[in-house]
Design a protein around this motif. Structure first.
Motif, PDB file in Angstrom:
ATOM      1  N   ALA A 149      47.886  49.216  37.467  1.00 38.66           N
ATOM      2  CA  ALA A 149      47.879  47.757  37.524  1.00 38.66           C
ATOM      3  C   ALA A 149      49.078  47.188  36.779  1.00 38.66           C
ATOM      4  CB  ALA A 149      46.579  47.211  36.922  1.00 38.66           C
ATOM      5  N   VAL A 150      49.358  45.919  37.041  1.00 29.39           N
ATOM      6  CA  VAL A 150      50.461  45.208  36.396  1.00 29.39           C
ATOM      7  C   VAL A 150      49.901  44.008  35.639  1.00 29.39           C
ATOM      8  CG1 VAL A 150      52.647  43.979  36.722  1.00 29.39           C
ATOM      9  CG2 VAL A 150      52.057  45.885  38.225  1.00 29.39           C
ATOM     10  N   LEU A 151      50.252  43.918  34.370  1.00 30.79           N
ATOM     11  CA  LEU A 151      49.915  42.750  33.555  1.00 30.79           C
ATOM     12  C   LEU A 151      51.168  41.894  33.431  1.00 30.79           C
ATOM     13  CD1 LEU A 151      47.920  41.238  31.640  1.00 30.79           C
ATOM     14  CD2 LEU A 151      48.880  42.619  29.781  1.00 30.79           C
ATOM     15  N   VAL A 152      51.031  40.603  33.737  1.00 31.02           N
ATOM     16  CA  VAL A 152      52.190  39.709  33.777  1.00 31.02           C
ATOM     17  C   VAL A 152      52.102  38.671  32.661  1.00 31.02           C
ATOM     18  CG1 VAL A 152      53.545  38.118  35.180  1.00 31.02           C
ATOM     19  CG2 VAL A 152      52.263  39.977  36.286  1.00 31.02           C
ATOM     20  N   PRO A 153      52.983  38.740  31.653  1.00 26.89           N
ATOM     21  CA  PRO A 153      53.065  37.660  30.672  1.00 26.89           C
ATOM     22  C   PRO A 153      53.782  36.470  31.319  1.00 26.89           C
ATOM     23  CG  PRO A 153      54.026  39.709  29.835  1.00 26.89           C
ATOM     24  CD  PRO A 153      53.889  39.850  31.308  1.00 26.89           C
ATOM     25  N   LEU A 154      53.181  35.297  31.227  1.00 29.19           N
ATOM     26  CA  LEU A 154      53.744  34.097  31.852  1.00 29.19           C
ATOM     27  C   LEU A 154      54.012  33.062  30.773  1.00 29.19           C
ATOM     28  CD1 LEU A 154      54.381  32.790  34.669  1.00 29.19           C
ATOM     29  CD2 LEU A 154      52.131  31.720  34.498  1.00 29.19           C
TER      30      LEU A 154
END
Length: 263
Positions: A149-154
């Motif tokens: 999975a990919v965790l995206v800091p926004l």
């Protein structure tokens, strides 16, 4: 761990720099470790900031993720303990800057990290967090191909969602061509200031656009988060009572709750 032969692998990615990606890798990793998860951070950023932020002196990085990917060095020979119990790191140096060029000639180039982590290489860990470089280069693609999975800091700033669209396209392409099981772990709002109208607007837009992908936990702007790297420790060691520490503990618990819900 649901699969005894490997850890769950989460790539932390955003092609935009300065969004709190490495800060999230370090402090989410520390928080997961404090929650009892045997956690490994793979530093894939040539700047090596995650390695520095966890106390691995640049002069003492004899074996790094460069050796893991390009020299077939076993992961077990590269990982280093940190000051946090249950937290290890595979460090990086500027050697990784040339990795893209060296990988291009390999016909298996997008699978090189995945292959390096095969054969139960991560069996001693519950979760691996990959700190990706701030670009959609071959290293980042390798991380996505190797990841679950990919965790995206926004970042809670103007144009944040516009920058996210290219990353989502890349994730879709990786899913279609090299890793059909890849999913989006979630989007975490960083540098959030609840007194700021813009932060609130970005959150509103993100939740409207992305729905449940956006974590409830928001990472605030916090002086302690900025200070901790200069002491080469996570904020959870530097100031456990700070708002930044509390936020990353909450994020870790929310992530673990999500995993239990989907297990």
């Amino acid at each position: 761990m649901s699969d005894a032969t490997r850890a769950r692998i989460v790539a932390i990615a955003n092609q935009k720099g300065g969004v709190g990606k490495t800060t999230t890798a370090i402090n989410l990793g520390a928080a997961l470790a404090l929650e009892g998860q045997r956690t490994l951070i793979l530093d894939l950023d040539p700047q090596g900031n995650a390695s520095t932020g966890l106390g691995i002196d640049a002069r003492n990085r004899d074996l790094t993720t460069y050796d893991l990917i390009l020299e077939d060095t076993p992961l077990a020979e590269i990982i280093r303990r940190t000051s946090v119990e249950n937290l290890w790191i595979a460090p990086a140096t500027t050697d990784l800057s040339s990795a893209d060029i060296e990988m291009v000639a390999n016909e298996n180039r997008v699978f090189m990290l995945k292959d390096s982590l095969a054969n139960r290489a991560t069996k001693d860990f519950d979760i691996v967090l990959i700190d990706c470089p701030p670009s959609l280069n071959l290293l980042t693609i390798n991380a996505m191909v190797a990841a679950d999975a990919v965790l995206v800091p926004l970042q809670s700033e103007f144009f944040a969602l516009e920058g996210l669209s290219q990353l989502m396209l890349t994730i879709r392409e990786v899913r279609q061509t090299a890793n059909p099981a890849l999913r989006i772990e979630g989007v975490v709002l960083t540098m959030y200031d609840q007194r700021n109208n813009l932060s609130r607007q970005v959150e509103e837009d993100a939740r409207e656009t992305l729905g449940d992908l956006v974590y409830e936990t928001r990472i605030p702007r916090n002086v302690r988060l900025s200070e901790a790297p200069s002491y080469s420790i996570p904020v959870l060691e530097y100031d456990p009572a700070s708002s930044g520490s509390r936020a990353y503990m909450n994020l870790a618990r929310e992530m673990l709750d999500r995993h239990l819900a989907t297990a």
